[in-house]
Design an enzyme around this catalytic site. Structure first.
Site, mmCIF file in Angstrom:
data_model
loop_
_atom_site.group_PDB
_atom_site.id
_atom_site.type_symbol
_atom_site.label_atom_id
_atom_site.label_comp_id
_atom_site.label_asym_id
_atom_site.label_seq_id
_atom_site.Cartn_x
_atom_site.Cartn_y
_atom_site.Cartn_z
ATOM 1 C CE1 TYR A 24 -3.309 2.917 0.589
ATOM 2 C CE2 TYR A 24 -2.042 3.383 2.575
ATOM 3 C CZ TYR A 24 -2.998 3.750 1.656
ATOM 4 O OH TYR A 24 -3.640 4.958 1.778
ATOM 5 C CB SER A 106 -3.996 11.550 6.075
ATOM 6 O OG SER A 106 -5.067 11.008 5.335
ATOM 7 C CD GLN A 127 -5.633 14.759 3.010
ATOM 8 O OE1 GLN A 127 -5.473 13.827 3.803
ATOM 9 N NE2 GLN A 127 -6.565 14.743 2.068
ATOM 10 C CE1 TYR A 129 -7.540 12.736 -0.576
ATOM 11 C CE2 TYR A 129 -7.416 11.341 1.364
ATOM 12 C CZ TYR A 129 -6.901 11.754 0.151
ATOM 13 O OH TYR A 129 -5.755 11.173 -0.331
ATOM 14 C CB THR A 155 -5.955 16.083 -1.016
ATOM 15 O OG1 THR A 155 -4.900 16.254 -0.072
ATOM 16 C CG2 THR A 155 -5.492 15.166 -2.135
ATOM 17 N NE ARG A 164 -3.765 4.506 -5.080
ATOM 18 C CZ ARG A 164 -3.980 5.310 -4.062
ATOM 19 N NH1 ARG A 164 -3.704 4.908 -2.839
ATOM 20 N NH2 ARG A 164 -4.461 6.515 -4.260
ATOM 21 C CE LYS A 255 -0.389 15.750 -0.858
ATOM 22 N NZ LYS A 255 -1.107 14.605 -1.419
ATOM 23 C CG HIS A 279 -2.522 11.234 -4.370
ATOM 24 N ND1 HIS A 279 -3.466 12.108 -3.901
ATOM 25 C CD2 HIS A 279 -2.487 10.237 -3.456
ATOM 26 C CE1 HIS A 279 -3.989 11.649 -2.775
ATOM 27 N NE2 HIS A 279 -3.400 10.513 -2.476
ATOM 28 N NE ARG A 282 -0.541 6.371 -2.458
ATOM 29 C CZ ARG A 282 -0.167 5.238 -1.862
ATOM 30 N NH1 ARG A 282 0.980 4.692 -2.166
ATOM 31 N NH2 ARG A 282 -0.939 4.652 -0.973
HETATM 32 C C1 FNR Z 1 -0.349 9.169 0.228
HETATM 33 N N1 FNR Z 1 -0.762 10.419 -0.206
HETATM 34 C C2 FNR Z 1 -1.858 11.006 0.389
HETATM 35 N N2 FNR Z 1 -2.208 12.283 0.079
HETATM 36 C C3 FNR Z 1 -3.251 12.889 0.693
HETATM 37 O O1 FNR Z 1 -3.526 14.046 0.412
HETATM 38 N N3 FNR Z 1 -3.980 12.205 1.631
HETATM 39 C C4 FNR Z 1 -3.704 10.934 1.988
HETATM 40 O O2 FNR Z 1 -4.367 10.349 2.841
HETATM 41 C C5 FNR Z 1 -2.620 10.284 1.332
HETATM 42 N N4 FNR Z 1 -2.305 8.992 1.637
HETATM 43 C C6 FNR Z 1 -1.148 8.442 1.153
HETATM 44 C C7 FNR Z 1 -0.729 7.199 1.592
HETATM 45 C C8 FNR Z 1 0.477 6.674 1.175
HETATM 46 C C9 FNR Z 1 0.937 5.353 1.693
HETATM 47 C C10 FNR Z 1 1.283 7.403 0.271
HETATM 48 C C11 FNR Z 1 2.619 6.874 -0.185
HETATM 49 C C12 FNR Z 1 0.868 8.632 -0.192
HETATM 50 C C13 FNR Z 1 0.063 11.194 -1.143
HETATM 51 C C14 FNR Z 1 1.166 11.938 -0.394
HETATM 52 O O3 FNR Z 1 0.624 12.962 0.398
HETATM 53 C C15 FNR Z 1 2.180 12.579 -1.342
HETATM 54 O O4 FNR Z 1 1.512 13.349 -2.298
HETATM 55 C C16 FNR Z 1 3.062 11.557 -2.059
HETATM 56 O O5 FNR Z 1 3.396 10.501 -1.200
HETATM 57 C C17 FNR Z 1 4.332 12.221 -2.560
HETATM 58 O O6 FNR Z 1 5.139 11.329 -3.245
HETATM 59 P P1 FNR Z 1 6.361 10.540 -2.567
HETATM 60 O O7 FNR Z 1 7.066 11.477 -1.620
HETATM 61 O O8 FNR Z 1 5.763 9.380 -1.870
HETATM 62 O O9 FNR Z 1 7.180 10.169 -3.742
#
Ligand code: FNR
Length: 383
Positions: A24, A106, A127, A129, A155, A164, A255, A279, A282
């Site tokens: 995950y 989050s 953050q 949603y 976000t 995913r 974001k 993201h 993702r």
């Molecule tokens: C995230 N990201 C994310 N973003 C957000 O706004 N709310 C969230 O709950 C989450 N949850 C989340 C879980 C996991 C496991 C990951 C890896 C990422 C996105 C996160 O905030 C961010 O944008 C990215 O992780 C940035 O990329 P890098 O640093 O992982 O390469």
């Protein structure tokens, strides 16, 4: 192994966490093309080596959204972090505080706002949603304000979750398999002894502290993606910023902006900042990397609001590259999630110390005395 690089923290987390949880964190959407691009494009940028400059005075400090920070970095919102280590969001928030940088909690964190605020002794950034239930959203924002949160990171790149594949295979996402199909596989995935004790038996195993009232707890973790699909609001449009403003008087940061037109729209809507982000690869697979999107966006709106970026930051050198291309700061997601999984707060503190030292080294070797003056002249124009 003593971790030196982010890939070392990743390896330690891989050994320790249940496969489902590791996948995950580690994975991206679809073929993970954008996830790979975020890292590859960052690597491809060439810094410009400079010599024989007096580097006795060096500053990594910045002030973003009115908050002084030891370096231009914040811990990005990461969902379910309380599954990577016991009370994971509290551990991360404490590590961030020790390092002098903000922690962003989050909406789908395990530890609720109140626990994180108290546990770290500093209110987190929050953050958001947007869920369909606006009354509940208003309550949530009021809770964040009560805790003392100032900066709201809204976000906007997840009106619907990208698929995913790793989560489908592991059973975390039940959408492809059909309702209920994942329950047994979840438990297969979650029974690594060290982790089970730390997170589940020794901790308080409630899920999604911030939205506890909105989540049917009986289903809880097993139906994570199903719940998101049913409750996230895909009608959200630019006018929604006004709605958010009614409930929030602090800085609002959007974001998930990857397009110049959207960045301009964010200025018109009155945002205080944006995070140039896909993201972490993702969501919409196939889009460009954040670092590739950054320069045009920073040129277009950098004078009007604060531009941050995230995606692919894996070292202090990467932070300097992002600043050189116009960001005022970066967020890191996986880097801290891996460190939490590798060994909790001490590992996150260690990792943040490394990033700061690497940033300082990169500054010295490029002749940049102050991060606030980082610009394109730090990069090799020929590459
Ligand atoms: C995230 N990201 C994310 N973003 C957000 O706004 N709310 C969230 O709950 C989450 N949850 C989340 C879980 C996991 C496991 C990951 C890896 C990422 C996105 C996160 O905030 C961010 O944008 C990215 O992780 C940035 O990329 P890098 O640093 O992982 O390469």
């Amino acid at each position: 192994m003593l971790p030196a690089s982010i890939s070392d923290y990743r390896e330690l987390a891989r050994r320790r966490l249940p496969r489902m949880i590791f996948d995950y964190i580690d994975g991206g959407s679809y073929a993970e093309v954008t996830l790979a691009r975020n890292v590859a494009d960052m690597e491809a940028i060439a810094l410009r080596q400079r010599v024989m400059k007096d580097m006795s005075r060096l500053s990594t400090a910045v002030t973003l959204f009115g908050e002084p920070m030891a370096m231009p970095l914040a811990l990005a919102p990461v969902g379910m972090a309380g599954m990577y280590g016991r009370r994971g969001e509290v551990q991360a928030a404490r590590a961030a505080k020790a390092a002098g940088v903000p922690f962003c909690l989050s909406t789908v964190g395990i530890c609720p706002l109140e626990e994180v605020g108290q546990g770290a002794g500093t209110p987190p950034w929050f953050q958001l949603y947007m869920l369909k239930d606006r009354g509940y959203m208003r309550e949530l924002l009021a809770r964040a304000k009560d805790v003392g949160s100032r900066v709201l990171v809204f976000t906007v790149d997840l009106p619907v979750p990208g698929t995913r594949y790793r989560d489908v295979r592991s059973g975390l996402s039940s959408r492809a398999a059909g309702p209920g199909a994942n329950v047994n596989r979840v438990w297969q995935g979650l029974t690594r002894p060290g982790w089970l004790w730390d997170v589940y038996l020794n901790g308080r195993p409630h899920v999604f502290g911030n939205v506890a009232k909105a989540v049917p707890q009986a289903k809880g973790f097993n139906d994570f993606w199903g719940w998101i699909g049913a409750n996230f609001d895909r009608t959200v449009a630019w006018k929604e910023i006004d709605w958010v403003r009614e409930s929030w008087d602090g800085p609002v940061v959007l974001k998930g902006v990857l397009d110049v037109e959207d960045a301009r729209e964010a200025v018109r809507a009155g945002a205080d900042g944006i995070v140039v982000s896909n993201h972490g690869g993702r969501q919409l697979d196939g889009v460009k990397s954040s670092i590739a999107a950054l320069p045009r966006i920073a040129d277009a709106v950098g004078g009007d609001l604060t531009v941050l970026m995230d995606g692919g930051v894996r070292s202090g050198l990467d932070i300097l590259k992002a600043l050189a291309l116009g960001a005022k700061g970066v967020m890191i997601g996986r880097a801290w999630a891996y460190a939490l999984g590798a060994g909790g707060q001490p590992m996150i503190e260690r990792m943040l110390g490394t990033l700061r030292a690497e940033l300082a080294t990169a500054m010295i070797l490029t002749g940049c005395t102050d991060v606030q003056h980082a610009d394109k002249t730090l990069l090799d124009a020929a590459v």
